[in-house]
Design an enzyme around this catalytic site. Structure first.
Site, PDB file in Angstrom:
ATOM      1  N   GLY A 290      69.087  70.737 126.493  1.00 17.61           N
ATOM      2  CA  GLY A 290      69.961  69.954 125.624  1.00 17.61           C
ATOM      3  C   GLY A 290      69.292  68.637 125.303  1.00 17.61           C
TER       4      GLY A 290
ATOM      5  CB  CYS B 271      76.659  81.917 120.004  1.00 16.30           C
ATOM      6  SG  CYS B 271      76.387  81.650 118.234  1.00 16.30           S
TER       7      CYS B 271
ATOM      8  CE  LYS C  39      68.781  83.363 116.420  1.00 12.93           C
ATOM      9  NZ  LYS C  39      69.775  82.315 116.732  1.00 12.93           N
TER      10      LYS C  39
ATOM     11  CB  SER D 153      67.651  81.263 123.154  1.00 10.18           C
ATOM     12  OG  SER D 153      68.023  82.241 122.227  1.00 10.18           O
TER      13      SER D 153
ATOM     14  CB  THR E  58      74.854  73.716 119.988  1.00  9.63           C
ATOM     15  OG1 THR E  58      75.589  74.910 119.718  1.00  9.63           O
ATOM     16  CG2 THR E  58      73.374  73.958 119.782  1.00  9.63           C
TER      17      THR E  58
ATOM     18  N   GLY F 144      64.182  72.651 123.306  1.00  6.52           N
ATOM     19  CA  GLY F 144      64.750  73.380 122.170  1.00  6.52           C
ATOM     20  C   GLY F 144      64.430  72.762 120.832  1.00  6.52           C
TER      21      GLY F 144
ATOM     22  CG  ASN G  11      72.489  76.173 114.807  1.00  7.11           C
ATOM     23  OD1 ASN G  11      72.829  77.347 114.629  1.00  7.11           O
ATOM     24  ND2 ASN G  11      72.477  75.607 116.011  1.00  7.11           N
TER      25      ASN G  11
ATOM     26  CE  LYS H 199      71.602  78.309 125.458  1.00  9.07           C
ATOM     27  NZ  LYS H 199      70.501  78.504 124.523  1.00  9.07           N
TER      28      LYS H 199
ATOM     29  CG  ASN I 163      74.463  82.853 123.810  1.00 11.41           C
ATOM     30  OD1 ASN I 163      75.271  82.015 124.204  1.00 11.41           O
ATOM     31  ND2 ASN I 163      73.799  82.724 122.670  1.00 11.41           N
TER      32      ASN I 163
HETATM   33  C1  SIN Z   1      73.188  80.794 116.317  1.00 14.16           C
HETATM   34  O1  SIN Z   1      72.391  81.700 116.023  1.00 14.16           O
HETATM   35  O2  SIN Z   1      74.213  80.592 115.643  1.00 14.16           O
HETATM   36  C2  SIN Z   1      72.934  79.897 117.483  1.00 14.16           C
HETATM   37  C3  SIN Z   1      72.959  80.659 118.747  1.00 14.16           C
HETATM   38  C4  SIN Z   1      73.646  79.955 119.859  1.00 14.16           C
HETATM   39  O3  SIN Z   1      74.108  78.827 119.704  1.00 14.16           O
HETATM   40  O4  SIN Z   1      73.776  80.542 120.936  1.00 14.16           O
END
Ligand code: SIN
Length: 305
Positions: free
Chosen positions: A244, A131, A47, A23, A194, A266, A71, A166, A128
């Protein structure tokens, strides 16, 4: 070289191979579909979706690091309804497992999105709770076992397709979160999201990201992912999707040996649009060189010293 059976069963879903695209690194597949037929993948995790559309965080929100990227995108997405109306019909023209990744502000939002997406025909929901770039939802639910369980239970109550959760690496003990979501009914877990990080521009003395911190991905995080997939696989009975820093077949094989049934590619997609297919082919070569008949034989195959 012998022909390897690449099929895997992941939480009751038959996938033609274990390679999924992670994603946030592949959009909804449209752009990559201009390079090759995405039906060659085992699956796509779309996404991350939210209940209403989001513009995400202000730029700069992506920065390179040695062996990776940081990010702080902040879940930019068109919202669940637009995904169902515009993106899902396109995706359903392809033969692959379609996974909807969802983030909510409340457990109720997770439930509502799970219901809509199940009804609309996705194959799996990826809840999720990891994030690192949003104030509400996301990581807030992923670091406390009870809250992760509450969100999982809410999604499970409304979903009619398998629910995968996740997990975040930004915790002291990832197995505690994995066990909590398993007990709450999760059909699978995916990990890792991440790793929280930061870079500072020494000349300006400002963080390089407007939000100060972000999530680190890419080859730098692979050893963390392998360790956590190994720990979680030994702690729960539900299947694990490992991710990862995967950019080669050998990386994917490591995650499978550590216990993953499927593997997501990813950040490598951002470097090479063909990365996922290359990883699949290299993985098949590794399995063949080890005289296996099926790639699933790698899962959990790590040997003790
Ligand atoms: C993001 O859009 O900030 C990343 C999404 C994520 O890390 O789950």
């Amino acid at each position: 070289m012998n022909k390897i059976d690449m099929r895997v069963d992941f939480a009751g879903i038959s996938m033609k191979n274990p390679i999924v695209v992670a994603s946030g690194t592949y959009g909804f597949g449209r752009e990559f579909g201009e390079f090759y037929d995405i039906s060659q993948l085992g699956g796509i995790s779309c996404k991350g979706l939210t209940f209403t559309p989001r513009e995400g965080n202000p730029p700069p929100r992506v920065a390179e690091t040695p062996m990776g990227i940081l990010n702080s995108v902040g879940l930019q997405n068109p919202g669940v309804d637009e995904f169902i109306a515009k993106e899902l019909p396109e995706l359903r023209k392809h033969d692959l497992c379609v996974i909807a990744n969802i983030s909510g502000n409340t457990p109720e939002e997770y439930a509502l999105m799970s219901e809509k997406l199940s009804r609309a025909g996705v194959d799996m929901i990826e809840v999720n709770v990891s994030c690192p770039n949003v104030k509400c939802g996301g990581l807030q639910y992923g670091v406390v076992p009870e809250l992760a369980a509450e969100v999982t239970a809410a999604a499970k109550r409304s979903a009619t397709v398998p629910v995968m959760v996740k997990l975040s690496p930004n915790v002291t003990d990832i197995t505690a979160i994995a066990k909590a979501v398993e007990a709450a009914g999760a059909d699978a877990v995916s990990l890792i999201n991440t790793v929280r990080g930061m870079r500072i521009d020494v000349k300006t003395r400002r963080p390089v990201l407007k939000m100060n911190t972000g999530g680190l991905s890419g080859p730098a995080v692979l050893p963390i992912a392998v360790r956590m997939v190994w720990e979680v696989s030994n702690a729960v009975k539900i299947p694990v999707m490992g991710m990862g820093g995967v950019s080669t077949g050998e990386d994917a094989a490591q995650l499978m040996l550590a216990g993953a049934t499927a593997v997501a590619v990813g950040t490598a997609n951002l470097v090479d649009p063909f990365a996922a297919l290359r990883v699949r082919d290299e993985l098949a070569e590794i399995a063949a060189a080890q005289q296996l008949t099926a790639v699933r034989e790698l899962t959990g195959g790590v040997l003790p010293w």
